[in-house]
Design an enzyme around this catalytic site. Sequence first.
Site, PDB file in Angstrom:
ATOM      1  N   SER A  89       0.860  -1.174   0.000  1.00 44.43           N
ATOM      2  CA  SER A  89       0.000   0.000   0.000  1.00 44.43           C
ATOM      3  C   SER A  89       0.899   1.228   0.000  1.00 44.43           C
ATOM      4  O   SER A  89       1.784   1.325  -0.846  1.00 44.43           O
ATOM      5  CB  SER A  89      -0.940  -0.042   1.212  1.00 44.43           C
ATOM      6  OG  SER A  89      -1.897   0.992   1.148  1.00 44.43           O
TER       7      SER A  89
ATOM      8  N   HIS B 179      -2.622  -1.228  -3.232  1.00 43.30           N
ATOM      9  CA  HIS B 179      -3.773  -0.362  -2.968  1.00 43.30           C
ATOM     10  C   HIS B 179      -3.610   0.902  -3.801  1.00 43.30           C
ATOM     11  O   HIS B 179      -2.539   1.515  -3.812  1.00 43.30           O
ATOM     12  CB  HIS B 179      -3.836   0.028  -1.494  1.00 43.30           C
ATOM     13  CG  HIS B 179      -4.080  -1.126  -0.581  1.00 43.30           C
ATOM     14  ND1 HIS B 179      -3.962  -1.015   0.780  1.00 43.30           N
ATOM     15  CD2 HIS B 179      -4.440  -2.416  -0.825  1.00 43.30           C
ATOM     16  CE1 HIS B 179      -4.250  -2.178   1.339  1.00 43.30           C
ATOM     17  NE2 HIS B 179      -4.525  -3.042   0.384  1.00 43.30           N
TER      18      HIS B 179
ATOM     19  N   ASP C  72      -4.079  -5.768   5.574  1.00 47.56           N
ATOM     20  CA  ASP C  72      -4.272  -6.497   4.323  1.00 47.56           C
ATOM     21  C   ASP C  72      -2.994  -7.265   3.978  1.00 47.56           C
ATOM     22  O   ASP C  72      -1.893  -6.743   4.098  1.00 47.56           O
ATOM     23  CB  ASP C  72      -4.619  -5.523   3.188  1.00 47.56           C
ATOM     24  CG  ASP C  72      -5.113  -6.225   1.938  1.00 47.56           C
ATOM     25  OD1 ASP C  72      -5.447  -7.428   1.999  1.00 47.56           O
ATOM     26  OD2 ASP C  72      -5.167  -5.561   0.885  1.00 47.56           O
TER      27      ASP C  72
END
Length: 193
Positions: free
Chosen positions: A5, A32, A124
């Site tokens: 991310s 992301h 995540d």
Amino acid sequence: MFGGSAGGLEALIGVLHRLPSDLPATIGVALHRSPAGGSQLAAILERNVPLPVSEPSDGESVKPGHVYLAPTDFHMTLEDERWRLNRGPKMHRMRPAVDPLLTSAAMARGNRVVGVLLSGGGVDGVEGLIAITAKGGLSIAQQPEQARQPSMPATAIREDDVDAVLGMDEIAAILPLLAAGRSVDVSRSRQVD
């Protein structure tokens, strides 16, 4: 398979640009990113890595020596040696999310999967690394102190007991060896403060 991310793109380029252009492995990436507007992420990666980079279409065959990037606003999974794209519910408030890619790769390829969790915030990727470890694959977290946002790799280290905590140079050095079927000792300290 890679996930990340915030700061993940820089870390990904830091690993992938060191890989050989004839790497006999498939690289899947879920980063992301905002669903708004078009993205130049594939073009940015392609300018910085020696392997071809693309966002696959749903049902596209998986090829070695290629980097596949999850498209904006789609989860990307691996099924029967094909990429599957879906706009299912967001996971961890994100689409694409890392967990669907890593979990599906574990199911599809078992002990032949290497999962790498890079810089990013949140949790995540942890579930995906746990799935990879459960199938006998290798789970790696970027050294949190190297990550611009250390939360994702640090959480993976705490929750998954990952196989290795490595810097970008080390990740890049072992991937070609693993792809060639060589045995690699990846034992490292797994301590996180």
